[in-house]
Design a protein around this motif. Sequence first.
Motif, PDB file in Angstrom:
ATOM      1  N   ALA A   1       9.893  35.124 -39.104  1.00 24.01           N
ATOM      2  CA  ALA A   1       9.493  34.620 -37.793  1.00 24.01           C
ATOM      3  C   ALA A   1       8.097  35.101 -37.414  1.00 24.01           C
ATOM      4  CB  ALA A   1      10.513  35.043 -36.739  1.00 24.01           C
ATOM      5  N   LEU A   2       7.812  36.375 -37.643  1.00 21.61           N
ATOM      6  CA  LEU A   2       6.489  36.915 -37.329  1.00 21.61           C
ATOM      7  C   LEU A   2       5.407  36.282 -38.201  1.00 21.61           C
ATOM      8  CD1 LEU A   2       7.461  40.654 -36.847  1.00 21.61           C
ATOM      9  CD2 LEU A   2       6.544  39.135 -35.090  1.00 21.61           C
ATOM     10  N   THR A   3       5.705  36.089 -39.473  1.00 21.15           N
ATOM     11  CA  THR A   3       4.748  35.471 -40.389  1.00 21.15           C
ATOM     12  C   THR A   3       4.452  34.036 -39.960  1.00 21.15           C
ATOM     13  OG1 THR A   3       5.504  36.852 -42.217  1.00 21.15           O
ATOM     14  CG2 THR A   3       4.312  34.844 -42.805  1.00 21.15           C
ATOM     15  N   ARG A   4       5.477  33.313 -39.575  1.00 18.28           N
ATOM     16  CA  ARG A   4       5.274  31.925 -39.137  1.00 18.28           C
ATOM     17  C   ARG A   4       4.486  31.877 -37.829  1.00 18.28           C
ATOM     18  NH1 ARG A   4       9.617  27.024 -38.675  1.00 18.28           N
ATOM     19  NH2 ARG A   4       8.098  25.493 -37.987  1.00 18.28           N
ATOM     20  N   ALA A   5       4.849  32.718 -36.879  1.00 19.28           N
ATOM     21  CA  ALA A   5       4.135  32.744 -35.598  1.00 19.28           C
ATOM     22  C   ALA A   5       2.669  33.107 -35.810  1.00 19.28           C
ATOM     23  CB  ALA A   5       4.808  33.724 -34.638  1.00 19.28           C
ATOM     24  N   TRP A   6       2.398  34.072 -36.670  1.00 19.07           N
ATOM     25  CA  TRP A   6       1.018  34.483 -36.952  1.00 19.07           C
ATOM     26  C   TRP A   6       0.254  33.348 -37.629  1.00 19.07           C
ATOM     27  CZ3 TRP A   6      -2.181  38.131 -35.463  1.00 19.07           C
ATOM     28  CH2 TRP A   6      -3.347  38.341 -36.191  1.00 19.07           C
ATOM     29  N   GLY A   7       0.882  32.665 -38.569  1.00 21.96           N
ATOM     30  CA  GLY A   7       0.242  31.582 -39.290  1.00 21.96           C
ATOM     31  C   GLY A   7      -0.075  30.380 -38.420  1.00 21.96           C
ATOM     32  N   ASP A   8       0.701  30.175 -37.370  1.00 26.35           N
ATOM     33  CA  ASP A   8       0.485  29.046 -36.473  1.00 26.35           C
ATOM     34  C   ASP A   8      -0.607  29.295 -35.450  1.00 26.35           C
ATOM     35  OD1 ASP A   8       2.416  27.650 -37.796  1.00 26.35           O
ATOM     36  OD2 ASP A   8       3.944  27.880 -36.246  1.00 26.35           O
ATOM     37  N   ARG A   9      -1.060  30.534 -35.336  1.00 27.90           N
ATOM     38  CA  ARG A   9      -2.130  30.849 -34.385  1.00 27.90           C
ATOM     39  C   ARG A   9      -3.434  30.221 -34.837  1.00 27.90           C
ATOM     40  NH1 ARG A   9      -1.193  33.795 -29.676  1.00 27.90           N
ATOM     41  NH2 ARG A   9      -3.381  34.132 -29.837  1.00 27.90           N
ATOM     42  N   SER A  10      -4.337  30.032 -33.917  1.00 26.77           N
ATOM     43  CA  SER A  10      -5.652  29.510 -34.264  1.00 26.77           C
ATOM     44  C   SER A  10      -6.364  30.505 -35.170  1.00 26.77           C
ATOM     45  CB  SER A  10      -6.487  29.309 -33.004  1.00 26.77           C
ATOM     46  OG  SER A  10      -5.886  28.366 -32.165  1.00 26.77           O
ATOM     47  N   PRO A  11      -7.072  29.989 -36.170  1.00 26.64           N
ATOM     48  CA  PRO A  11      -7.785  30.923 -37.048  1.00 26.64           C
ATOM     49  C   PRO A  11      -8.911  31.627 -36.303  1.00 26.64           C
ATOM     50  CG  PRO A  11      -8.353  28.658 -37.574  1.00 26.64           C
ATOM     51  CD  PRO A  11      -7.256  28.615 -36.547  1.00 26.64           C
ATOM     52  N   LEU A  12      -9.233  32.796 -36.771  1.00 26.04           N
ATOM     53  CA  LEU A  12     -10.304  33.589 -36.193  1.00 26.04           C
ATOM     54  C   LEU A  12     -11.630  32.866 -36.373  1.00 26.04           C
ATOM     55  CD1 LEU A  12     -11.138  36.321 -34.938  1.00 26.04           C
ATOM     56  CD2 LEU A  12     -11.402  37.170 -37.273  1.00 26.04           C
ATOM     57  N   LYS A  13     -12.419  32.781 -35.313  1.00 23.57           N
ATOM     58  CA  LYS A  13     -13.727  32.138 -35.380  1.00 23.57           C
ATOM     59  C   LYS A  13     -14.794  33.219 -35.331  1.00 23.57           C
ATOM     60  CE  LYS A  13     -12.022  28.022 -33.163  1.00 23.57           C
ATOM     61  NZ  LYS A  13     -12.040  27.139 -32.027  1.00 23.57           N
TER      62      LYS A  13
ATOM     63  N   PRO B   1      20.655  40.654 -27.835  1.00 19.41           N
ATOM     64  CA  PRO B   1      19.215  40.606 -27.642  1.00 19.41           C
ATOM     65  C   PRO B   1      18.659  39.234 -28.007  1.00 19.41           C
ATOM     66  CG  PRO B   1      19.681  41.731 -29.694  1.00 19.41           C
ATOM     67  CD  PRO B   1      21.016  41.433 -29.032  1.00 19.41           C
ATOM     68  N   PHE B   2      17.510  38.905 -27.431  1.00 29.66           N
ATOM     69  CA  PHE B   2      16.789  37.673 -27.742  1.00 29.66           C
ATOM     70  C   PHE B   2      15.306  38.003 -27.711  1.00 29.66           C
ATOM     71  CE2 PHE B   2      14.816  33.581 -27.089  1.00 29.66           C
ATOM     72  CZ  PHE B   2      15.550  32.765 -27.934  1.00 29.66           C
ATOM     73  N   PHE B   3      14.622  37.696 -28.785  1.00 30.65           N
ATOM     74  CA  PHE B   3      13.211  38.051 -28.926  1.00 30.65           C
ATOM     75  C   PHE B   3      12.359  36.788 -28.908  1.00 30.65           C
ATOM     76  CE2 PHE B   3      15.862  41.125 -31.029  1.00 30.65           C
ATOM     77  CZ  PHE B   3      15.406  42.329 -30.516  1.00 30.65           C
ATOM     78  N   VAL B   4      11.308  36.795 -28.103  1.00 35.47           N
ATOM     79  CA  VAL B   4      10.379  35.665 -28.015  1.00 35.47           C
ATOM     80  C   VAL B   4       9.074  36.083 -28.674  1.00 35.47           C
ATOM     81  CG1 VAL B   4       9.135  34.120 -26.467  1.00 35.47           C
ATOM     82  CG2 VAL B   4      11.449  34.870 -25.880  1.00 35.47           C
ATOM     83  N   LEU B   5       8.617  35.261 -29.607  1.00 34.75           N
ATOM     84  CA  LEU B   5       7.388  35.537 -30.347  1.00 34.75           C
ATOM     85  C   LEU B   5       6.330  34.505 -29.967  1.00 34.75           C
ATOM     86  CD1 LEU B   5       9.043  36.070 -33.827  1.00 34.75           C
ATOM     87  CD2 LEU B   5       8.477  37.808 -32.134  1.00 34.75           C
ATOM     88  N   ASP B   6       5.241  34.971 -29.430  1.00 32.45           N
ATOM     89  CA  ASP B   6       4.097  34.138 -29.073  1.00 32.45           C
ATOM     90  C   ASP B   6       4.485  32.988 -28.139  1.00 32.45           C
ATOM     91  OD1 ASP B   6       1.363  33.696 -29.148  1.00 32.45           O
ATOM     92  OD2 ASP B   6       1.509  32.289 -30.814  1.00 32.45           O
ATOM     93  N   ARG B   7       5.451  33.211 -27.312  1.00 31.07           N
ATOM     94  CA  ARG B   7       5.934  32.222 -26.338  1.00 31.07           C
ATOM     95  C   ARG B   7       6.330  30.903 -26.978  1.00 31.07           C
ATOM     96  NH1 ARG B   7       1.862  33.175 -21.224  1.00 31.07           N
ATOM     97  NH2 ARG B   7       2.295  35.386 -21.033  1.00 31.07           N
ATOM     98  N   THR B   8       6.627  30.935 -28.275  1.00 29.29           N
ATOM     99  CA  THR B   8       6.942  29.711 -29.008  1.00 29.29           C
ATOM    100  C   THR B   8       8.224  29.822 -29.811  1.00 29.29           C
ATOM    101  OG1 THR B   8       4.590  29.259 -29.213  1.00 29.29           O
ATOM    102  CG2 THR B   8       6.023  28.056 -30.690  1.00 29.29           C
ATOM    103  N   TYR B   9       8.440  30.966 -30.421  1.00 29.49           N
ATOM    104  CA  TYR B   9       9.579  31.149 -31.310  1.00 29.49           C
ATOM    105  C   TYR B   9      10.589  32.116 -30.701  1.00 29.49           C
ATOM    106  CZ  TYR B   9       6.512  28.949 -34.661  1.00 29.49           C
ATOM    107  OH  TYR B   9       5.674  28.067 -35.279  1.00 29.49           O
ATOM    108  N   GLY B  10      11.853  31.845 -30.920  1.00 30.48           N
ATOM    109  CA  GLY B  10      12.899  32.726 -30.438  1.00 30.48           C
ATOM    110  C   GLY B  10      13.772  33.193 -31.582  1.00 30.48           C
ATOM    111  N   VAL B  11      14.140  34.458 -31.566  1.00 25.32           N
ATOM    112  CA  VAL B  11      15.062  35.033 -32.546  1.00 25.32           C
ATOM    113  C   VAL B  11      16.231  35.590 -31.750  1.00 25.32           C
ATOM    114  CG1 VAL B  11      15.394  36.734 -34.374  1.00 25.32           C
ATOM    115  CG2 VAL B  11      13.173  35.612 -34.117  1.00 25.32           C
ATOM    116  N   SER B  12      17.409  35.036 -32.002  1.00 25.85           N
ATOM    117  CA  SER B  12      18.595  35.401 -31.234  1.00 25.85           C
ATOM    118  C   SER B  12      19.450  36.414 -31.989  1.00 25.85           C
ATOM    119  CB  SER B  12      19.422  34.147 -30.949  1.00 25.85           C
ATOM    120  OG  SER B  12      20.547  34.467 -30.183  1.00 25.85           O
ATOM    121  N   GLY B  13      19.928  37.400 -31.266  1.00 26.95           N
ATOM    122  CA  GLY B  13      20.856  38.364 -31.832  1.00 26.95           C
ATOM    123  C   GLY B  13      20.202  39.413 -32.700  1.00 26.95           C
TER     124      GLY B  13
END
Length: 66
Positions: free
Chosen positions: A31-43, A9-21
């Motif tokens: 990976a989810l924490t990093r992807a969430w943290g890199d998102r634009s902050p809520l306005k 399996p290969f998982f793509v998170l937010d079209r930016t991060y990949g987790v293999s196997g």
Amino acid sequence: AELGANGVPFFVLDRTYGVSGAQPAEVFTQALTRAWGDRSPLKLIDQGEAGAQACGPDGCAVPQQG
């Protein structure tokens, strides 16, 4: 392929991060924490105006069209 996928399996998170196997839960958590943290902050909209409408815990009131 741009994210390094070379098997399943290969998982793509937010079209930016990949987790293999098949990875431990801790890897997905990181990976989810990093992807969430890199998102634009809520306005938030300015809530200081008198009579301004906002959503609450039960949802948003949508005015009916007359």
